[in-house]
Design a protein around this motif. Structure first.
Motif, short mmCIF file in Angstrom:
data_model
loop_
_atom_site.label_atom_id
_atom_site.label_comp_id
_atom_site.label_asym_id
_atom_site.label_seq_id
_atom_site.Cartn_x
_atom_site.Cartn_y
_atom_site.Cartn_z
N ARG A 673 -4.98 3.00 -25.96
CA ARG A 673 -5.88 3.03 -24.82
C ARG A 673 -5.02 3.18 -23.55
NH1 ARG A 673 -11.29 1.49 -23.76
NH2 ARG A 673 -11.40 1.14 -26.01
N THR A 687 -8.58 7.23 -25.13
CA THR A 687 -8.63 6.34 -26.29
C THR A 687 -8.32 7.14 -27.54
OG1 THR A 687 -11.00 6.70 -26.74
CG2 THR A 687 -10.42 4.95 -25.18
N LEU A 712 -12.67 9.03 -21.94
CA LEU A 712 -13.87 8.41 -21.38
C LEU A 712 -13.85 8.48 -19.85
CD1 LEU A 712 -13.88 5.15 -23.54
CD2 LEU A 712 -14.82 7.40 -24.13
N ASP A 722 -16.76 0.48 -25.68
CA ASP A 722 -16.94 1.85 -25.24
C ASP A 722 -18.37 2.36 -25.38
OD1 ASP A 722 -14.23 1.75 -24.83
OD2 ASP A 722 -13.71 2.86 -26.66
#
Length: 788
Positions: A673, A687, A712, A722
């Motif tokens: 991440r 991610t 994201l 998420d």
């Protein structure tokens, strides 16, 4: 916009160039290029691509500072509709000549267009004679030049031009055209009616805030509407590289990109991740407007050299038009029309050309020196050496009988602009436009023959390269988002308030010089914007004096998050005497925006050659704790490089988890991440996961070397989850064998039990594979500086 009462800020990367400031010396011109990273903050930006070179400008007034002033309208029948292109697709103009005519009128009035008024200019008369002899149509096009002190008065050279009612942004006097042929280098007399003398002066008078040496780096939409723009301020002197400049921000309700075809396309491509749903037409419909340079050489009038005097008058005074198949005047064989214009040059260019004719110059110089030596030895009483000096200079036939010709027209707009490793790249070739270019060369050859001369190609043509000063396309207008990036008013589909109003917006070549058409399209769009939006703006930009200076430390609220300061990386709490380990990992693959499935993103990215990679250093401060805790968490530092995300982005904060338990008891995952920030200040979270399944026959190498990636929107904390977070894109990256072998050599340990740390980590990370490769990594252990 400013005259309508709007709050307007203009961010211009280059400096202001008042009359008299354009360099003319070899030293000055050699430094007059735009490469801030190399310490050059000059006027010209040279772009070089495969098959094509481009010239752009950096200065208050943009390309108008260095163009040749021609204000021709796009031919009515050249606004084509769904005209097929050789390799698929089509060219379509969603606007017509009728849509633009009132705006053509307004721009011509504002800029002050007038035809070349003098009748004794050799190159102009030669073009008329050649056109008449070949049965071609020749005209004196409107030029953005002041030939007389006031409209309607008789032309006069070096006459003082009175300021208009809105004044002059430079505050210096201007003079009418002297005919020196220096238009393309910047007019030191102020005779050119460039945008700084016209629109920008009027805008400043109406209250616009014009900021020079402010270079935009990126932008992103704001929640609730409007945009945040990131930029840097160039305060350094020439020769002083612009590195590590503080990034500043400004907010606006509407954002207009007018950085030129290359500049606006580059900004859009670099900020794609901040603009979800951007049309796939981005980067398409590129053309050089058919630009081609050729030469008339050794023009003769009988047995006497024809004096063409290319350095007399403005750069361009005349234009010969060759009809297009769309006009119904050609043979119906698909001919693409074009214009041929005289292309003059400054007087010092003639001196340069003559003095570099080496053999003739050396011979004349030797004869001159010999005669002067003889005169000295014989004590000659001849004191007049005019004839000898004339002999030294020669008859200057090379330049006096030659004339550059600039061709442009309707070439094929099938080029594609894209990013490659953070740099703009053009996929374009002369091949599909070869028939068009040969037609232009044929017309130039006819002109040369009519003038009793020979035709010579630009030497670059021998390797099928061209130079364009009229790049177009990249963010083309279209009837919908599958056909174009913007609508016919320049507003980007799916992103209200974001506009492209320069050459990038045009969906194909103009054919004639495109500056007037670009201005008319922008005038039409501005009129539409004012008619369809409220007069007030809910986001007011801060005045210039309230913004932090580039030489001072930027304030937190003025800086895009993470671009100047970053959060600290996660770290296991280290106990006394703990031993740590780190290694560097590099993975490469493909990705795409607008998809959330990694496999689909990989396949689409591979097809489009959209690469993604990272190089991360994984650090564990306390290996014993790392092994014992179920999360097995370390920190990740390094960078992600992906043109889709904006180029190379530093990791601001990164987490790495090794062998985390999954829902399936026979499965483990490695998790990554990474917090990133795009060039426009848009936060993103990279991610990724590797799946390791405890099954017979499992390919261990594939499991430990394949990372499934999603990007994201925003900075998402590991504990937040998420679910429901918008996915910007996805892909797959892998470790290649050479990179894995290199990775094994990067393991380093520190602390009191370094070998034990290596062994403990190895058992957890590689198992039996570690027993094979681990011994190569235990040598040359070093203790990091922070541990020492």
């Amino acid at each position: 916009m400013a005259s309508a009462g709007r709050s307007v800020v203009v961010l211009e990367r280059g400096r202001a160039y008042p009359p008299g400031s354009f360099p003319r010396t070899p030293s000055g011109i050699s430094h007059n290029f735009w490469e801030p990273a190399a310490g050059r903050h000059g006027l010209f930006q040279m772009w070089s691509f495969a098959g094509l070179d481009g010239i752009a400008s950096a200065g208050l007034g943009g390309g108008s500072l260095i163009y040749a002033n021609v204000l021709l309208r796009k031919d009515e029948k050249w606004f084509v509709h769904e005209q097929a292109l050789p390799n698929g697709g089509y060219e379509n103009w969603p606007i017509s000549r009728a849509d633009l005519d009132p705006h053509y009128d307004e721009v011509e009035r504002m800029i002050g267009a007038s035809a070349y008024p003098y009748t004794d200019t050799p190159k102009t008369n030669a073009m008329r004679e050649a056109a008449d002899g070949a049965g071609l149509s020749m005209m004196l096009p409107p030029l953005a030049i002041s030939f007389s002190r006031r409209p309607g008065e008789e032309p006069v050279r070096m006459g003082e031009i009175p300021d208009p009612e809105y004044g002059n942004v430079h505050g210096l006097p201007r003079a009418t055209c002297v005919g020196c042929g220096e238009c393309d280098l910047g007019c030191n007399y102020g005779a050119k009616n460039t945008l700084d003398h016209t629109y920008l002066s009027a805008a400043q008078h109406a209250g616009a805030d014009i900021r020079v040496r402010h270079e935009v780096k990126g932008f992103r939409p704001l929640d609730g509407g409007g945009y945040e723009v990131t930029y840097v301020v160039h305060t350094g002197q020439d020769g002083e590289p612009a590195v590590d400049l503080p990034v500043q921000t400004i907010e606006c309700e509407r954002l207009v990109l007018a950085a030129g075809t290359f500049g606006s396309s580059y900004l859009l491509l670099r900020n794609r991740a901040a603009l979800p749903g951007l049309s796939d037409a981005l980067g398409t419909r590129f053309s050089g407007n058919g630009d081609l340079l050729g030469f008339v050489m050794q023009a003769m009038d009988g047995e006497v050299g024809r004096q063409l005097a290319a350095n007399t008058g403005p750069v361009i005074t005349s234009a010969i038009r060759v009809p297009d198949d769309m006009d119904g005047e050609s043979d119906g064989d698909g001919t693409r029309g074009h214009y041929i214009e005289d292309a003059g040059y400054p007087a010092f260019g003639a001196w340069l050309a003559e003095t570099t004719g080496a053999l003739g110059t050396v011979g004349r110089a030797a004869k001159f020196a010999t005669e002067r030596l003889v005169g000295t030895l014989t004590d000659s009483d001849a004191t007049s050496v005019g004839a000898d000096l004339a002999l030294l200079l020669g008859d200057a036939r090379l330049t006096s009988t030659s004339l550059p010709l600039l061709g442009m027209g309707r070439d094929v707009p099938d080029g594609v602009l894209r990013l490659r490793e953070g740099r703009l790249e053009v996929d374009w070739t002369t091949e599909t436009s070869l028939e068009y270019f040969n037609g232009v060369r044929g017309t130039m050859r006819t002109i040369a023959e009519q003038l009793g001369g020979t035709y010579a190609d630009n030497p670059l043509w021998w390797v099928k390269r061209v130079i364009t000063v009229h790049p177009l396309g990249g963010a083309p207008m279209g009837r919908h988002d599958r056909e174009g990036v913007c609508d016919s008013y320049g507003e980007v589909y799916g992103h209200p308030g974001l506009y492209v109003l320069d050459g990038a917006l045009l969906p194909g070549p103009v054919g004639a010089n495109p500056s007037l058409t670009i201005a008319a399209v922008a005038d039409r769009a501005s009129t539409h914007l004012l008619e369809t939006t409220a007069a007030s703006s809910h986001i007011a930009p801060a005045p210039a004096e309230d913004l932090p200076q580039a030489t001072s430390e930027p304030q937190a609220e003025d800086v895009a998050p993470g671009l100047v300061t970053g959060a600290s990386a996660p770290s296991s709490t280290s106990s006394a005497g703990a031993s740590g380990i780190r290694f560097t990992e590099q993975m490469k693959g493909f990705a795409a925006l607008g998809v959330d499935d990694p496999q689909a993103g990989h396949d689409a990215g591979k097809k489009a050659r959209e690469r993604m990679m990272f190089e991360l250093t994984i650090s564990v401060d306390d290996v014993d704790r790392f092994v014992s805790e179920p999360g097995h968490q370390g920190r990740a530092e390094g960078y992600v490089e992906c043109d889709l995300l904006g180029g190379r982005l530093d990791v601001e904060r990164g987490w790495f988890n090794l062998f985390v338990e999954a829902d399936d008891p026979d499965e483990r995952k490695m998790l990554y991440r990474l917090w990133l920030t795009g060039p426009g200040g848009n936060p993103m979270t990279f991610t990724g996961f590797k799946e390791v399944r405890d099954e017979p026959g499992l390919d261990v190498w594939r499991d430990t070397s394949t990372l499934y990636v999603r990007v994201l929107e925003g900075h998402v904390d590991p504990d937040a989850g998420d679910d429901g977070v918008p996915v910007l894109g996805a892909g797959i990256i892998t470790i290649h064998i050479p990179d894995f072998m290199k990775q094994l050599t990067t393991f380093r340990t520190w602390g009191d039990h370094r070998i034990g740390a290596m062994e403990g980590f190895g058992k957890l990370f590689l198992g039996q594979l570690w027993e094979v490769y681990g011994r190569f990594a235990t040598h040359d252990e070093v203790e990091p500086e922070e541990a020492r």
